[in-house]
Every structure is written in C-alpha cells, then in structure tokens.
Design a protein around this motif. Structure first.
Motif, short mmCIF file in Angstrom:
data_model
loop_
_atom_site.label_atom_id
_atom_site.label_comp_id
_atom_site.label_asym_id
_atom_site.label_seq_id
_atom_site.Cartn_x
_atom_site.Cartn_y
_atom_site.Cartn_z
N GLN A 147 46.48 -57.05 -43.92
CA GLN A 147 46.33 -58.34 -44.60
C GLN A 147 45.09 -59.08 -44.09
O GLN A 147 44.30 -59.60 -44.87
N LEU A 148 44.94 -59.09 -42.78
CA LEU A 148 43.80 -59.78 -42.19
C LEU A 148 42.50 -59.10 -42.58
O LEU A 148 41.52 -59.75 -42.97
N VAL A 149 42.49 -57.76 -42.52
CA VAL A 149 41.27 -57.02 -42.86
C VAL A 149 40.89 -57.30 -44.31
O VAL A 149 39.72 -57.53 -44.63
N ARG A 150 41.89 -57.29 -45.19
CA ARG A 150 41.62 -57.56 -46.60
C ARG A 150 41.02 -58.95 -46.78
O ARG A 150 40.03 -59.13 -47.47
N ALA A 151 41.63 -59.92 -46.11
CA ALA A 151 41.16 -61.30 -46.27
C ALA A 151 39.73 -61.45 -45.77
O ALA A 151 38.88 -62.06 -46.42
N VAL A 152 39.45 -60.88 -44.59
CA VAL A 152 38.10 -61.00 -44.02
C VAL A 152 37.09 -60.29 -44.91
O VAL A 152 36.01 -60.82 -45.20
N SER A 153 37.46 -59.12 -45.34
CA SER A 153 36.56 -58.35 -46.18
C SER A 153 36.28 -59.08 -47.48
O SER A 153 35.14 -59.09 -47.99
N ALA A 154 37.31 -59.75 -48.01
CA ALA A 154 37.10 -60.50 -49.26
C ALA A 154 36.17 -61.69 -49.03
O ALA A 154 35.33 -62.00 -49.87
N ARG A 155 36.32 -62.35 -47.86
CA ARG A 155 35.50 -63.53 -47.61
C ARG A 155 34.04 -63.17 -47.34
O ARG A 155 33.14 -63.87 -47.76
N THR A 156 33.80 -62.08 -46.61
CA THR A 156 32.45 -61.76 -46.18
C THR A 156 31.77 -60.75 -47.08
O THR A 156 30.55 -60.59 -47.02
N GLY A 157 32.53 -60.02 -47.87
CA GLY A 157 31.94 -58.99 -48.70
C GLY A 157 31.62 -57.73 -47.94
O GLY A 157 30.93 -56.84 -48.43
N ARG A 158 32.10 -57.64 -46.71
CA ARG A 158 31.87 -56.41 -45.95
C ARG A 158 32.91 -55.38 -46.34
O ARG A 158 34.03 -55.73 -46.71
N PRO A 159 32.56 -54.08 -46.22
CA PRO A 159 33.57 -53.07 -46.53
C PRO A 159 34.75 -53.17 -45.56
O PRO A 159 34.58 -53.49 -44.39
N GLY A 160 35.93 -52.93 -46.10
CA GLY A 160 37.15 -53.07 -45.31
C GLY A 160 37.17 -52.16 -44.09
O GLY A 160 37.65 -52.55 -43.02
N ALA A 161 36.61 -50.97 -44.24
CA ALA A 161 36.63 -50.03 -43.12
C ALA A 161 35.83 -50.57 -41.94
O ALA A 161 36.22 -50.45 -40.79
N GLU A 162 34.73 -51.21 -42.27
CA GLU A 162 33.87 -51.75 -41.21
C GLU A 162 34.60 -52.87 -40.46
O GLU A 162 34.61 -52.93 -39.22
N VAL A 163 35.22 -53.76 -41.24
CA VAL A 163 35.96 -54.88 -40.63
C VAL A 163 37.10 -54.34 -39.80
O VAL A 163 37.35 -54.79 -38.67
#
Lengths: 403, 431
Positions: free
Chosen positions: A346-362
């Motif tokens: 959930q956190l990874v998804r949220a961060v990735s959505a906010r920053t536009g970074r790929p989820g794997a990287e986050v």
C-alpha cells in the motif's frame, strides 16, 4: 548525488594486513638514510687502520707519531719498549736503559715522586715537553723560563750535546739550569735553551722543549733525524713512557665548598631563610578551602552517540539501512495519510503514485526487496554506498513532500 | 598567625646585608633576632582576630541568573585599630565576589563588607566561613581567625517560561468566555441562564425556566473549577541528562511552574510531588494564590538522583494521596526501557481513577543527528538517532493506547506545549 569518495575504495577491501612491499615503500627515505650512514661508517672504519694514533706515540705511524724514530733505533740494533703507565715502566727500566718521558701531563702531581724514583733507576733520562711539576720532581734545579716558536735554529752548543746537529727545527719551552754546574743548553733563545743536558747523580738527563724532532713527519730533514737518533741512541735499550690519561676522579678531590667564600655561603643561608619566609607567607591561606558537592551531569544524547559509535566500529550497514528505512517509512505514511499499520504494498503504491517513480524502485529503496528477475540494486555494504543510500532516501522523501 | 610579604621581602633583602657585612656569621643571628622581634611585636600589638564580631544581612532568595548581595557587618570591640584582610568564603558555584577585601576598622567601630553572589546553579548556597586577618603595626605578622557566620541564599528556579504566562492566561479567559456556551461535558458545571439567541444549541434550552419567563431561556455551562492537578516530577536518573546546557530536570521544573501558575489562575488546586524511589518534595496548595512561591521554594534544592525511579512505589503513593479524580501530570523522559519496564505495567491502576498526562523533554541534538548526511560518521549517527526516535514514538504510541496524553517537545517548547495540553483538556471538559 555525490560520487563515491575515491579514498575509501581501497580501504574497503578485505585485506587489512600490511605487506612487506607497502612497508618498504612507506619507509623508503628512512631506510636509505640509515643504509647510507651504515655504509659511510664501514668505509671510514676500513680506511682508518687499527694502528694507534697519538702524538709522540712510538707505535703511531701518522705524522705526529714517533714510530719512525723507534723503528730506526731498532734497525740500528737497539730495543724500544713502550710503557703506557708508571707501573709498566717500572718493570722495564734497568740501570742501563734510557727513559723517554712524553706526554708527562698525564702524570698527576701526586705521582711525580714515583717518576723521579723511576728516573733515578734509569741509565739516562729524556724528558720531552715536561710539565713544571715533573720537571721540578725529576731534575730539580732546571726551570722553565718561557717559550718560543718552533723553527730552524742553530745548535750553538758544545759538540755532541746536540747530537752533532748544527741546526734543527727546535723551539717550544725554554729552560735554564743556572744552579746546576754541569748543565749544557742548546738552541738558545731569550736567555733559555730549548734543549738542556744536565748531569744528575752521574746520569745524563736531557730536557727537550718540543717533541717535534721525534715525530715521523720531521725525520725527513737530515739534521732533525740526526738530533732525534742521537737523543735515543744514548743507550741501546729505550723505555718509552707515554702514560695513558689518568682515569677521571683520580687525584686529590678539591671540595667545592672550599672554593666558595664564606660570605657567599652566609648570604646564601640568609637567602634561604628569606625564601622560607616568603613560602610561609604564601602558604598561609586566608580561610578554609570550600568543598562543594556538585550534581553529576551527563549529556542526554550520550547513549545515542554511543550507539552511533558502535554502529560505526562494527560497520553495521544492515542496521543503519534498516533504521533509516524505518524512519523514512513512518514519515511517509504520516505524510500520505496512511495508518501506521499500512501494508508495504500500500505504501509503495502510494509513494509511486505521488512521485511517478516505478514501484519496484520505491520498493527496493523503502523495503530492500529485490524485484524478481532484475539484477536489482545491491544493498549498501560499505560507507560510500551508505552515504549514497541515505541521500537517495532523502530525495524520495523530498519528492513526496513537494508533489 | 600569619606572616606577611613584607617579612619575606626583608628576609630576602637581608641576604645582601649578610653578604656585605658578614661579621663572621653573627649577622645571620642579628637579622634573625631583629625579624623575630618584629614579628613578635606585631603579634602582640595586632587587634585580636578572634574577638571580632560579625552580623549578616541581605538577600536570602534569588532566581537563578540574578545576583544576591549579602552584607557582613564587622565590629571591632577591641581598643586597637583593626587593619588587615577579610574573606567571606562561599562555595565555588556561588561565584562570590570580591574574593577578599582589605579591612580597616577603628577601635570600637563597625564596617560593612558587601559580597555579591551570582550563583551558577540552583539550590541552597550556604556561607562557609569568614576568615579575618589582623596585621600588626609593623606589617610583619598578622593574627588570623576563622568565624562561622551562617547565612543561606536559596537559588530558585529561573522560571524562564513565565513570559508565556500572559498569552496562556488570555487563552484561558477566552476559554472561559467561549465555553460559557452550550457544550456540556464531564468537567463542566452549570453557570447561568440567559436568553436564547439564534445559533444556540436547542438541547440546552431550559424548558422549566422558559415556562416561567416570557422568552426562551437557555442554560450556559462553564469549565468546571476546583479540579485537582497533581504535578509529579521524576527526579531519577533519566532527569540527570543534560539537554542543551541545562539538565532535563530544570526544563521539567520550568514547565511545571508554568502549568502550576496557569492552573492556579484557572481555579484548580495544584499539588506537586518530586519522586524517584521516595518523595523528594511535596507541595499542596491551601489556597490558590500562594502555590507558586511555595512551589518555587520546594523546587530550589531538588537534584537528579542517579537511581532508577520506582514507578510502582510512585503509583502507590499517588493512589494513596489522591482519592478524587485528578489530572496527573508526570514529567519524565520517554526512555523506552524505563517506561516499558517501569511505568507501563503499573499504569492501569493509575488511569483507572485519574487522567494521566506524560510530558517529556525531547533532545534537539538527537533531531540534528537524525538529519546528518554527507559522510559516513554522520550517516551512522543519523541511524542511531533514527533508532532512538523510533523507540520514542513506539513508547508514545504505547502510552496513548492506554489512554495517556503525551506531550513530547524540545526544551524551548515543553512549557508552552504542556500549558496548551492542559488548556485543551480543560476546553474539552475532560478534567
């Protein structure tokens, strides 16, 4: 972000021991200097022979020594014994030997009578540059009057007295023997003679103002050689006494207080009393020393700093990474409005959505999970990588804050 | 007795005389006898140091950071003039100045000597001794005596946070006025009846009063007064740590003073307790006005003890003392080990009867360390600080889960933050 500091790379290698090559490279200048010094010492040691050096030493081959004249005497059938002390000389001197005394300054005044006794038992005596206390002990009546530079001088004395030499390089101390009737002086100057021959109790005593005629370097000139050989040639057996310097501390010790004037001692005593009075003045405190019980105060952050040092000394990169991630995750959850127990995905998804970074990287950054199939970012293991990791986390948090 | 520098100087100079005129050594004896005669004469003719009488007056209590002046009156009852030096000795942390003073008191007269103390820490500073040295007429020797002249200057907590008091008091008044409103809570009491104005909660209409009157009447409520506030100060080892330049204990004292001042004005009864393994100080206000001076006096000598606080004994003491519901403000540190092993197990007994608020001083240095980046040592320090913060957050969460209010602020913020927390509780009527 910042690149890896190049200095740390070698340090981070696994081998920690120092090789011999490293050691040599590090200490090369010092090693070269020490080697040079040792080499020089060896060279000089080899060059300088073990032969004794010393002025008027019958075993010394250098310019100032007297080995040449002794050797010549031996070649002519004579015998030369070297004595390095009064006791040794006493065992060598006989009634038919010539006693040569050089370096008489090494015989202390209290032993001068011993030398006089020794001279009394010898067939003839040659004193070379005798100090006053020996002169008066061995040939009383002969006095030193002054000195003159050494140069070529005419003998000007009865034939035979100067060994047949008409002129020679002479000088040095000058002597007179007005009270001795049979005394003959040669090489006169300023009312004295540089060579004095006297008869004492039937044996000839010669006093030489300078030892230069006996030195190796002087034998080249014919007249000097003749003078020297004739001086030695008086007897077949020559005892050459060249005393060693007395050991330190021998001789009569003069007490130091005998040299200090009495007033100075008394003044010093009074000065000491004055100093004691000043000390008493300074030592008396005005009132007691006041002691105080102070509370123990330590820095509250001491435990945190201790833990930081522990991490560093153990190079606990994994702990550091975990601690930094934990803090970053909590801050991100709070910022993104997620509950404290929100799942990782959930956190990874949220961060990735906010920053536009790929989820794997986050995910890799926040949880250290390596995506399947990908080579993945290795977990930081050395200091440089740790610094980069901390900066990367900060960048991610900043991006979330700004978006 | 004491010798003077003049004796020493004469003794040293006499060595020149002995050097020049030795008189076969007799000069030494002559000099010694002359000096001895001078010293004996001085000792015989100097005013008695033992018979000097002293009296003290001056400040007895100051706030830390201020200077106290203590005056010593020196009386010379003898028939000789007293000349010499006097030292009023105080402990080093009293920073007494001047260290010693020249003294000249004619026979039968009195002189005053003022000593200014600028103490560097809180607590009682006791005068150690007064030493007086009476020099003889020749100035060669002196008589000296040490007198006990007791005096105590109590150095009170500085109460830096009192500058926040006006703002908090105006908030309190605002609260009073604002909440003369409809919100009816556990900690509010009936205030008055007034006419209904549009916007009032219809639930607060007093129908019985409305029936008697010609218009609609509503009841108003106000925050309840005469609540009990129990401020508990932990003086155990965790309070000894220095945060910034001051021990954590002093920051806590400052916050406690602001809270007490505010609560006293709000009409609540304040009780103060300092505790580690036993009660170190206890103040219970009789009225509302005199609580602050009593509190400040009780706080002055408090020091942190290097022992682990006994939370069980603390809770037992609190339950024994406070039978009515009270707000228990516990000033301590959110140290994970101390709280989890000490406080948490015994907390339910306390929260069952009282409202508990834990206030802790956070260390700004840990915050700075957590923000450190750039090189390896900074990152290691940041990780250690992050771990400490995580633990602190965990402890805070644990406490909140058990219904405890937590105030965690840096030293400059702790006093106003605690006051705000109190005002918020009061506004919610939770006291």
């Amino acid at each position: 972000m910042s690149g890896a500091p190049s200095t740390d790379v070698r340090d981070a290698g696994t081998a920690r021991s120092v090789t011999l090559r490293d050691w040599v490279a590090r200490w090369r200048p010092l090693i070269l200097i020490v080697a040079g010094v040792v080499l020089l010492a060896v060279v000089f040691g080899l060059l300088s022979s073990s032969a004794p050096t010393g002025r008027l030493d019958p075993e010394a081959p250098d310019r100032e020594g007297s080995r040449a004249v002794a050797e010549i005497h031996r070649e002519r059938g004579g015998r030369v014994d070297v004595a390095r002390g009064l006791e040794q000389a006493a065992g060598l001197v006989t009634g038919d030997s010539l006693l040569v005394v050089v370096d008489g300054g090494n015989i202390l005044p209290d032993r001068a009578p011993e030398l006089a006794e020794l001279a009394g038992g010898a067939g003839a005596v040659l004193l070379v540059e005798p100090p006053p206390h020996l002169l008066s002990a061995v040939v009383p009546g002969v006095a030193e009057t002054g000195s003159t530079p050494v140069r070529t001088r005419a003998a000007r004395c009865p034939a035979g007295a100067a060994g047949g030499a008409a002129e020679a390089r002479m000088g040095g101390a000058l002597y007179t023997a007005d009270e001795l009737p049979g005394a003959v002086g040669c090489f006169p100057a300023q009312g004295g003679a540089a060579l004095l021959r006297a008869e004492l109790a039937g044996r000839p005593v010669t006093v030489l103002g300078t030892g230069e005629p006996l030195q190796n370097g002087r034998l080249l000139t014919a007249d000097d050689a003749a003078l020297a050989l004739n001086l030695l040639g008086e007897r077949e057996h020559v005892v050459w006494l060249i005393p060693d310097p007395p050991p330190p501390g021998s001789g009569q010790p003069v007490p130091l207080d005998a040299l200090i004037p009495r007033e100075v001692v008394l003044g010093a005593v009074q000065l000491g009393i004055g100093v004691v009075l000043v000390a008493l003045w300074r030592a008396r405190r005005l009132g007691p020393v006041v002691a105080e019980r102070l509370p123990v105060v330590v820095r509250a952050s001491e435990t945190v700093e201790g833990r930081a040092r522990l991490y560093r000394s153990r190079r606990a990169a994994d702990r550091v990474v975990e601690a930094l991630r934990l803090g970053a995750r909590e801050r991100l959850r709070a910022r993104l409005g997620l509950p404290a127990d929100a799942a990782a995905a959930q956190l990874v998804r949220a961060v990735s959505a906010r920053t536009g970074r790929p989820g794997a990287e986050v995910d890799a950054l926040l949880y250290g999970s390596v995506p399947p199939g990908a080579a993945g970012t290795a977990e930081p293991s050395d200091d440089a990588a740790l610094v980069r990791f901390a900066d990367a986390l900060d960048t991610l948090e900043r991006e979330v804050r700004r978006s | 007795m004491a010798l003077t520098g003049r004796t020493g100087l004469l003794g040293v100079l006499a060595s020149v005389l002995v050097l020049l005129v030795p008189l076969d050594g007799w000069m030494l004896l002559i000099v010694a006898l002359v000096l001895l005669a001078g010293v004996l004469a001085d000792l015989a003719l100097a005013a008695s140091a033992r018979r000097v009488r002293f009296e003290r007056s001056g400040d007895t209590a100051i706030r830390l950071g201020e200077s106290a002046t203590v005056t010593l009156t020196v009386a010379n009852p003898s028939r000789r003039r007293l000349r010499g030096r006097l030292r009023d000795a105080w402990p080093p942390s009293a920073a007494a100045l001047p260290r010693d003073v020249p003294l000249d008191v004619p026979a039968g007269e009195r002189r005053r000597v003022a000593t200014v103390l600028t103490p560097t820490r809180r607590g009682d500073r006791r005068a150690a001794a007064v030493a007086v040295r009476c020099t003889g007429p020749l100035g060669l020797a002196a008589r000296q005596a040490v007198h006990e002249v007791p005096w105590t200057v109590r150095v009170l907590p500085p109460f830096h946070s009192r500058r926040h008091l006006p703002a908090k008091l105006s908030r309190l008044r605002e609260l009073d006025g604002q909440h003369r409103a409809m919100i009816r809570g556990q900690g509010s009491e009936f205030d008055s009846l007034r006419e209904y104005v549009p916007g009032d909660d219809v639930r607060s209409i007093d129908w019985r009063a409305t029936a008697r009157a010609t218009s609609v009447v509503v009841r108003t409520w106000r925050p309840e007064r005469d609540r009990r506030i129990l401020i508990v100060l932990d003086t155990g080892r965790t309070s000894a740590g220095r945060v910034g330049d001051t021990p954590r204990l002093d920051h806590s004292l400052d916050a406690a003073l602001l809270l007490a001042a505010l609560a006293a004005r709000a009409g609540d009864r304040v009780e103060f307790l300092a505790f580690d393994r036993r009660v170190r100080a206890h103040v219970r206000s009789a009225g509302t006005s005199d609580v602050l001076p009593a509190l400040v006096q009780a706080m002055a000598p408090l020091e942190a003890e290097l022992v682990e606080s006994d939370a069980g004994a603390l809770v037992a003491t609190l339950l024994g003392r406070a039978r009515q519901r009270a707000l228990v403000v516990l000033l301590t540190d959110l140290n994970a080990a101390a709280v989890e092993e000490g406080l948490l197990p015994v907390l339910p007994a306390l929260t069952a009867r009282h409202l508990v608020l834990v206030a802790a001083v956070a260390d700004p240095r840990v915050e700075r360390m957590a923000a450190g980046r750039g090189d390896a040592p900074s990152v290691y320090a940041a990780a250690a600080a992050e771990t400490a913060r995580t633990e602190r957050r965990r402890v805070t969460a644990e406490l909140r889960k058990r219904g405890v209010e937590v105030v965690d602020a840096e030293p400059e913020r702790i006093a106003p933050a605690l006051a705000d927390a109190y005002l918020a509780l009061k506004a919610q009527g939770r006291l």
